[in-house]
Design a protein around this motif. Structure first.
Motif, short mmCIF file in Angstrom:
data_model
loop_
_atom_site.label_atom_id
_atom_site.label_comp_id
_atom_site.label_asym_id
_atom_site.label_seq_id
_atom_site.Cartn_x
_atom_site.Cartn_y
_atom_site.Cartn_z
N ARG A 40 0.83 -1.07 -0.22
CA ARG A 40 0.11 0.07 0.03
C ARG A 40 0.88 1.35 -0.03
O ARG A 40 0.71 2.09 -0.82
CB ARG A 40 -1.01 -0.03 1.10
N VAL A 41 1.92 1.26 0.83
CA VAL A 41 2.66 2.33 0.84
C VAL A 41 3.36 2.81 -0.30
O VAL A 41 3.32 3.89 -0.86
CB VAL A 41 3.73 2.18 2.00
N LYS A 42 3.96 1.84 -1.05
CA LYS A 42 4.70 1.96 -2.30
C LYS A 42 3.77 2.07 -3.37
O LYS A 42 4.25 2.96 -4.40
CB LYS A 42 5.58 0.82 -2.48
N PHE A 43 2.57 1.62 -3.48
CA PHE A 43 1.96 1.49 -4.88
C PHE A 43 0.45 2.05 -4.80
O PHE A 43 -0.12 2.43 -5.62
CB PHE A 43 1.60 0.02 -5.56
N HIS A 44 -0.20 2.17 -3.65
CA HIS A 44 -1.53 2.66 -3.48
C HIS A 44 -1.93 3.73 -2.72
O HIS A 44 -3.05 4.24 -2.79
CB HIS A 44 -2.43 1.20 -2.59
N ALA A 45 -0.94 4.18 -1.98
CA ALA A 45 -1.07 5.20 -0.79
C ALA A 45 -1.39 6.59 -1.69
O ALA A 45 -2.39 7.13 -1.29
CB ALA A 45 -0.02 5.57 0.08
N ASN A 46 -1.09 6.47 -2.86
CA ASN A 46 -1.15 7.79 -3.78
C ASN A 46 -1.96 7.56 -4.93
O ASN A 46 -1.72 8.07 -5.92
CB ASN A 46 0.04 8.80 -3.73
N ASP A 47 -2.75 6.49 -5.15
CA ASP A 47 -3.15 5.88 -6.17
C ASP A 47 -4.61 6.17 -6.31
O ASP A 47 -5.24 5.04 -6.01
CB ASP A 47 -2.72 4.63 -6.37
N GLY A 48 -5.02 7.38 -6.16
CA GLY A 48 -6.44 7.55 -6.20
C GLY A 48 -7.30 7.13 -5.34
O GLY A 48 -6.55 7.04 -3.92
N VAL A 49 -8.34 6.91 -5.19
CA VAL A 49 -9.28 6.72 -3.90
C VAL A 49 -9.35 4.98 -3.91
O VAL A 49 -10.20 4.46 -4.86
CB VAL A 49 -10.58 7.26 -3.79
N ASN A 50 -9.01 4.39 -2.86
CA ASN A 50 -8.76 2.93 -2.81
C ASN A 50 -8.92 2.32 -1.60
O ASN A 50 -8.46 3.11 -0.56
CB ASN A 50 -7.63 2.26 -3.79
N LEU A 51 -9.24 1.08 -1.38
CA LEU A 51 -9.31 0.51 -0.05
C LEU A 51 -8.40 -0.56 0.10
O LEU A 51 -8.17 -1.15 1.24
CB LEU A 51 -10.72 -0.22 0.11
N TYR A 52 -7.39 -0.74 -0.73
CA TYR A 52 -6.26 -1.83 -0.62
C TYR A 52 -5.29 -1.26 0.60
O TYR A 52 -5.00 -0.24 0.86
CB TYR A 52 -5.51 -1.49 -1.91
N GLY A 53 -5.22 -2.25 1.41
CA GLY A 53 -4.47 -1.86 2.78
C GLY A 53 -5.05 -1.38 3.76
O GLY A 53 -4.63 -1.11 4.90
N GLN A 54 -6.34 -1.09 3.77
CA GLN A 54 -6.95 -0.44 4.87
C GLN A 54 -8.24 -1.63 5.61
O GLN A 54 -8.20 -2.44 4.87
CB GLN A 54 -7.86 0.66 4.34
N THR A 55 -8.36 -1.27 6.72
CA THR A 55 -9.15 -1.96 7.50
C THR A 55 -10.75 -1.49 7.47
O THR A 55 -10.97 -0.50 7.65
CB THR A 55 -8.67 -2.30 8.91
N VAL A 56 -11.41 -2.50 6.87
CA VAL A 56 -12.89 -2.14 6.99
C VAL A 56 -13.84 -3.26 7.71
O VAL A 56 -13.53 -4.37 7.41
CB VAL A 56 -13.58 -2.24 5.39
#
Length: 307
Positions: free
Chosen positions: A281-297
């Motif tokens: 998430r830190v490397k590829f998803h944190a700044n990649d639009g709005v997404n839930l990858y690596g987040q807790t739901v």
């Protein structure tokens, strides 16, 4: 809407994302906007009747067949149940559904996703790796990439080079002021999407082939695909879904249902860092639009992939 007649249309639709703020996945700032050429009318790709009866025409037909029947014709490069035409509707012709005629003239282009200038062949390889969950993609000079590139070139053969035409991509849908609502997204999905994609997002099959694509689970796009971005999915949904009724959902509904779809598990991002969802998430998803990858739901870490 005129349909291509080379082969039966096996692809259909798939929920996809949009974004809150513009995300520079392709930097086209060096190119001219459509207005520079006064392009206000919708571009029309060539008709089947205009296709020459020669080796070029034959290769275009091969590219078309591969585009609409990707899973069956290139099984070694497709790890899920999708075809190219699931995200690029009407065989890659439909405006506001990432049509091929809008994409081909804009490459080579810088892409933030891999931080390099990509050729069109490399863009197609990315589709195989992420959207098709295909592992190692076809080589840039492979018969598959060549045929798909020629098909895209033919659809764009009357388009101006380097001009961002109206209808390219999935037009942005503004993020709702209060954000998205997963519970409301579940209701939208139940009422508008489940009839085609199944109550559990499993899609619909005839025999071994999907006629309506799965939206989550092992046969859907993986966590590295652009569709995992809620903003991208919302844009696709707003303009194209329900099938044949694009524009019938509100912006809020599009965001809500996109979030609902993308809170479900799917195959892992092939770029997984050290086996860690958090590092990925830190490397590829944190700044990649709005997404839930690596987040807790609801107490569950999203992005663990399908095991």
């Amino acid at each position: 809407m005129k349909r291509f007649l080379f082969a039966p249309l096996l692809g259909s639709l798939i929920g996809v994302p949009v974004h809150a703020a513009p995300i520079a996945m392709e930097d086209q700032s060096q190119l001219q906007p459509a207005g520079a050429h006064g392009a206000a009318v919708q571009f029309q790709p060539p008709k089947e009747s205009e296709l020459p009866d020669n080796a070029y025409g034959k290769l275009v037909k091969q590219g078309y067949a591969l585009f609409v029947d990707t899973k069956r014709l290139a099984p070694q490069f497709v790890g899920n149940g999708l075809n190219c035409s699931n995200c690029h509707l009407d065989q890659g012709r439909l405006a506001n559904s990432a049509p091929l005629w809008g994409a081909y003239p804009m490459y080579p282009a810088y892409r933030k996703k891999n931080d390099k200038v990509n050729t069109f062949a490399e863009r197609l390889q990315g589709c195989f790796q992420f959207s098709m969950n295909g592992g190692t993609p076809p080589a840039a000079d492979s018969p598959e990439i060549t045929a798909l590139s020629v098909y895209a070139y033919w659809l764009a053969s009357k388009a101006p080079l380097g001009v961002e035409l109206p209808g390219r991509g999935y037009p942005d849908v503004p993020a709702p002021a209060k954000g998205y609502d997963l519970a409301q997204g579940a209701e939208v999905y139940k009422g508008q999407c489940a009839v085609c994609h199944g109550a559990e997002g499993q899609g619909q099959k005839v025999g071994d082939n999907y006629v309506m694509p799965p939206l989550w689970g092992k046969d859907s796009y993986n966590w590295g695909a652009g569709m995992h971005r809620i903003n991208t999915a919302a844009s696709f949904i707003k303009h194209n879904m329900p099938l044949g009724q694009g524009g019938s959902l509100t912006d809020q509904q599009a965001w809500d249902v996109a979030a609902y779809v993308n809170r479900h598990e799917r195959p892992q991002d092939p770029r997984l860092v050290d086996g860690s969802v958090e590092k990925t998430r830190v490397k590829f998803h944190a700044n990649d639009g709005v997404n839930l990858y690596g987040q807790t739901v609801d107490g569950v870490l999203i992005g663990q992939g399908i095991r």
